[in-house]
Design a protein around this motif. Structure first.
Motif, mmCIF file in Angstrom:
data_model
loop_
_atom_site.group_PDB
_atom_site.id
_atom_site.type_symbol
_atom_site.label_atom_id
_atom_site.label_comp_id
_atom_site.label_asym_id
_atom_site.label_seq_id
_atom_site.Cartn_x
_atom_site.Cartn_y
_atom_site.Cartn_z
ATOM 1 N N ARG A 228 33.343 9.959 -23.417
ATOM 2 C CA ARG A 228 33.848 8.824 -24.027
ATOM 3 C C ARG A 228 32.691 7.847 -23.455
ATOM 4 O O ARG A 228 32.816 6.831 -24.085
ATOM 5 N N THR A 229 32.089 7.994 -22.615
ATOM 6 C CA THR A 229 31.380 6.816 -21.858
ATOM 7 C C THR A 229 29.883 7.608 -21.663
ATOM 8 O O THR A 229 29.806 8.598 -21.172
ATOM 9 N N TRP A 230 28.840 6.630 -21.629
ATOM 10 C CA TRP A 230 27.509 7.082 -20.879
ATOM 11 C C TRP A 230 27.716 7.227 -19.338
ATOM 12 O O TRP A 230 26.961 8.302 -18.934
ATOM 13 N N ALA A 231 28.303 6.764 -18.745
ATOM 14 C CA ALA A 231 28.611 6.965 -17.343
ATOM 15 C C ALA A 231 29.106 8.450 -17.298
ATOM 16 O O ALA A 231 28.689 9.196 -16.149
ATOM 17 N N ASP A 232 30.328 9.093 -18.130
ATOM 18 C CA ASP A 232 30.303 10.092 -18.014
ATOM 19 C C ASP A 232 29.256 11.222 -18.348
ATOM 20 O O ASP A 232 29.255 12.408 -17.713
ATOM 21 N N ALA A 233 28.626 11.003 -19.214
ATOM 22 C CA ALA A 233 27.694 12.035 -19.814
ATOM 23 C C ALA A 233 26.087 11.949 -19.031
ATOM 24 O O ALA A 233 25.469 13.034 -19.110
ATOM 25 N N ARG A 234 25.884 10.978 -18.586
ATOM 26 C CA ARG A 234 24.621 10.746 -17.748
ATOM 27 C C ARG A 234 24.415 11.898 -16.723
ATOM 28 O O ARG A 234 23.296 12.469 -16.609
ATOM 29 N N THR A 235 25.400 12.577 -16.203
ATOM 30 C CA THR A 235 25.139 13.423 -15.091
ATOM 31 C C THR A 235 24.934 14.872 -15.559
ATOM 32 O O THR A 235 24.518 15.699 -14.874
ATOM 33 N N THR A 236 24.869 15.048 -16.852
ATOM 34 C CA THR A 236 25.055 16.318 -17.470
ATOM 35 C C THR A 236 23.584 17.079 -17.615
ATOM 36 O O THR A 236 23.237 18.233 -17.471
ATOM 37 N N GLY A 237 22.592 16.025 -17.689
ATOM 38 C CA GLY A 237 21.380 16.629 -17.988
ATOM 39 C C GLY A 237 20.890 17.071 -19.485
ATOM 40 O O GLY A 237 19.910 17.454 -19.984
ATOM 41 N N GLY A 238 22.081 16.512 -20.194
ATOM 42 C CA GLY A 238 21.826 17.154 -21.582
ATOM 43 C C GLY A 238 21.382 15.919 -22.476
ATOM 44 O O GLY A 238 21.297 16.031 -23.696
ATOM 45 N N TYR A 239 21.110 14.768 -21.817
ATOM 46 C CA TYR A 239 20.820 13.569 -22.798
ATOM 47 C C TYR A 239 19.780 12.907 -21.934
ATOM 48 O O TYR A 239 19.743 12.672 -20.960
ATOM 49 N N ALA A 240 18.663 12.287 -22.538
ATOM 50 C CA ALA A 240 17.260 11.798 -21.980
ATOM 51 C C ALA A 240 17.736 10.445 -21.494
ATOM 52 O O ALA A 240 17.512 10.332 -20.391
#
Length: 318
Positions: A228-240
């Motif tokens: 839902r947020t970039w803060a959640d997604a940023r730790t995955t390594g799936g997005y530059a």
């Protein structure tokens, strides 16, 4: 219980409800557990603890309240074909696994569901999960027959293009998979099932199909790893970076998706549950179930029969 790697380490931030539990409420619950087993039993028997428990996931695990693991059905699977094909979109050879119901032969009359795996897994891992047996059991139980085809999407790609001109799993699905299937007397997929990271891929695929004017008849999401947020997604390594996430995150473009039947299953102890609920609500899912459960193979096996039923019936009636 086997814990799948398809997103367990890609946890979004803890739910605010868990963080907000006060020390006093925890102490009260602890007193009830230690000094009043009858109180805890009464609460559980009355349904008061279903779906909510002070202390969050850790305490529910300790109390054995995250649900039972599903089991692979005792059903003889149909034909399973494992092949290696070259994907120009991914610039590599990938595995393609075709799973048919018992007694079925590949033909243009058999609708196809593409199955997208989770992080740390691959197409052949879907056989290990028991998908051929679940398909066989579903058809034996009256679900209209269909084929399931799994392809390799990469370890942590989140099923989107990694860089301009680079590895592009969505282009593989759009531009290459139909030709591979047609060469084997199977039609272009009309449904998608995504597990964990594959849930993000299935939603992206559905959005793309809508934009091309060829809506999917059904989508089944099992514990979709969406953010839902970039803060959640940023730790995955799936997005530059944040721009890359915004360009591919399917929850930001659900209004562009049209699907005949959408089903969402996610355990309440799964860190992706709040995002899964949002997807179900915004996309008006026909089936949406959020029982006790974690982000594991055991949970996916538990809900797989319902997902197979949704897919088969939707494909038959579309």
């Amino acid at each position: 219980m086997t814990t799948h790697t398809g997103g367990v380490t890609d946890r979004p931030s803890a739910d605010p409800v868990d963080r907000a539990v006060s020390r006093r409420r925890l102490l009260r619950l602890g007193a009830g557990v230690v000094g009043g087993g009858a109180l805890l039993g009464a609460a559980a028997g009355g349904g008061m603890l279903a779906g909510w428990l002070p202390g969050g996931v850790t305490l529910k695990k300790a109390l054995g309240m995250t649900g039972t693991d599903g089991a692979v059905p005792d059903a003889a699977p149909g034909p399973v074909h494992v092949e290696r094909v070259h994907s120009a979109a991914r610039n590599r050879e990938v595995a393609m696994v075709t799973m048919l119901p018992p007694g079925a032969a590949a033909s243009t009359n058999l609708p196809v569901c593409v199955l997208l795996h989770g992080r740390g897994n691959d197409a052949q891992g879907m056989v290990a999960l028991g998908v051929p047996q679940f398909l066989a059991a579903a058809v034996k139980g009256g679900v209209p027959p269909f084929a399931v085809v799994a392809v390799d999407g990469g370890d942590a790609t989140y099923w989107h293009q990694q860089a301009p001109g680079g590895d592009d799993p969505q282009a593989m699905l759009r531009e290459e998979l139909p030709g591979w299937l047609h060469a084997r007397q199977l039609p272009t997929p009309r449904a998608a099932m995504g597990i964990s990271m594959g849930g993000s891929g299935a939603l992206q695929y559905a959005v793309g199909r809508t934009q091309s004017g060829r809506n999917l008849d059904a989508v089944a999401l099992l514990s979709p790893a969406v953010f839902r947020t970039w803060a959640d997604a940023r730790t995955t390594g799936g997005y530059a970076d944040e721009a890359d996430w915004q360009a591919h995150e399917p929850t930001l473009r659900l209004d562009r998706m049209q699907v005949g039947a959408l089903g969402v299953w996610c355990g309440q102890e799964d860190p992706f549950c709040p995002a899964a609920r949002q997807v179900a609500r915004q996309a008006r899912a026909r089936e949406q179930h959020f029982p006790d459960g974690e982000h594991t193979d055991g949970f996916w096996r538990r809900v797989m029969p319902d997902a197979m039923s949704l897919l088969g019936h939707a494909l038959a009636t579309a």
